[in-house]
Design a protein around this motif. Structure first.
Motif, mmCIF file in Angstrom:
data_model
loop_
_atom_site.group_PDB
_atom_site.id
_atom_site.type_symbol
_atom_site.label_atom_id
_atom_site.label_comp_id
_atom_site.label_asym_id
_atom_site.label_seq_id
_atom_site.Cartn_x
_atom_site.Cartn_y
_atom_site.Cartn_z
ATOM 1 N N ALA A 63 0.825 -1.208 0.000
ATOM 2 C CA ALA A 63 0.000 0.000 0.000
ATOM 3 C C ALA A 63 0.860 1.260 0.000
ATOM 4 O O ALA A 63 0.570 2.231 -0.711
ATOM 5 N N MET A 64 1.939 1.260 0.764
ATOM 6 C CA MET A 64 2.816 2.428 0.818
ATOM 7 C C MET A 64 3.549 2.627 -0.503
ATOM 8 O O MET A 64 3.730 3.759 -0.964
ATOM 9 N N LYS A 65 3.968 1.527 -1.138
ATOM 10 C CA LYS A 65 4.650 1.639 -2.430
ATOM 11 C C LYS A 65 3.715 2.185 -3.499
ATOM 12 O O LYS A 65 4.118 2.998 -4.343
ATOM 13 N N GLU A 66 2.456 1.741 -3.482
ATOM 14 C CA GLU A 66 1.494 2.239 -4.467
ATOM 15 C C GLU A 66 1.249 3.731 -4.293
ATOM 16 O O GLU A 66 1.176 4.482 -5.271
ATOM 17 N N ARG A 67 1.136 4.173 -3.054
ATOM 18 C CA ARG A 67 0.936 5.602 -2.813
ATOM 19 C C ARG A 67 2.164 6.406 -3.192
ATOM 20 O O ARG A 67 2.066 7.530 -3.672
ATOM 21 N N GLU A 68 3.330 5.835 -2.969
ATOM 22 C CA GLU A 68 4.560 6.528 -3.345
ATOM 23 C C GLU A 68 4.649 6.699 -4.855
ATOM 24 O O GLU A 68 5.081 7.741 -5.348
ATOM 25 N N LYS A 69 4.219 5.685 -5.607
ATOM 26 C CA LYS A 69 4.242 5.789 -7.066
ATOM 27 C C LYS A 69 3.265 6.849 -7.550
ATOM 28 O O LYS A 69 3.545 7.590 -8.485
#
Length: 203
Positions: free
Chosen positions: A104-110
């Protein structure tokens, strides 16, 4: 409330102890920076143990004072805090954070990544002008002269002289290069064959 806000609030509630650990780093950084600054100011071999006035500083002494302060802060405060944050972040990411939260954090970072153009020309020019100013003062033999023995107008004129010489040293070659480039482009345009215009046929 937005979905983004709800997500991060949920992360804070779930991993509240991580906030405490990062807050300790912030407190340690502030306290450490103040302690190092206080010890540095009171050092007997630097600026008279804190009793110098601004008139007692030369340009060279002021620069050395700032440089050594930055080095001590880096050595005793910034590097230890950075190491602490790195260890805490590594433990939190690899040992505590769940796989679902990582995704979830990686998706938001992208989604939040947007290319930003930063203008660095002004800062670079100011730094070059400052270096030229230091060179002018050093050439005049006033680098280690107490600032109280020099008028403020001297520093103003020295800075203007530094700007002038910087413009001459860097501007003249740039102007010559620009003229050469424009002349080549003009020659290419002049040598290009001209396509004759065809008259419109009236039917």
């Amino acid at each position: 409330m937005s979905e983004e806000f709800k997500f991060w609030m949920g992360m804070i509630k779930k991993y509240w102890y991580a906030i405490i650990l990062y807050s300790l780093a912030l407190v340690g950084f502030i306290v450490g920076a103040i302690v190092v600054l206080s010890l540095y100011i009171s050092a007997p071999d630097i600026a008279g143990g804190g009793v110098w006035t601004f008139d007692d500083f030369s340009l060279g002494a002021a620069l050395l004072w700032i440089i050594f302060l930055v080095l001590w802060e880096l050595l005793l405060v910034v590097l230890p805090v950075a190491a602490y944050l790195g260890i805490v972040t590594a433990i939190f990411w690899y040992a505590i954070l769940s796989e679902e939260d990582k995704v979830a954090m990686k998706e938001r970072e992208k989604r939040e990544k947007h290319p930003k153009k930063t203008e660095k020309g002004g800062g670079a020019a100011g730094f070059i002008f400052f270096l030229a100013f230091l060179c002018v003062v050093a050439i005049d033999g006033n680098f280690w002269v107490r600032s109280g023995d020099l008028s403020y107008s001297y520093y103003v004129y020295a800075y203007l002289v530094g700007v002038m010489w910087t413009c001459i040293v860097l501007g003249v070659p740039a102007l010559i290069g620009g003229l050469i480039y424009l002349s080549k482009k003009w020659k290419q345009i002049s040598d290009a064959p001209v396509t004759p215009e065809t008259p419109d046929s009236n039917i």
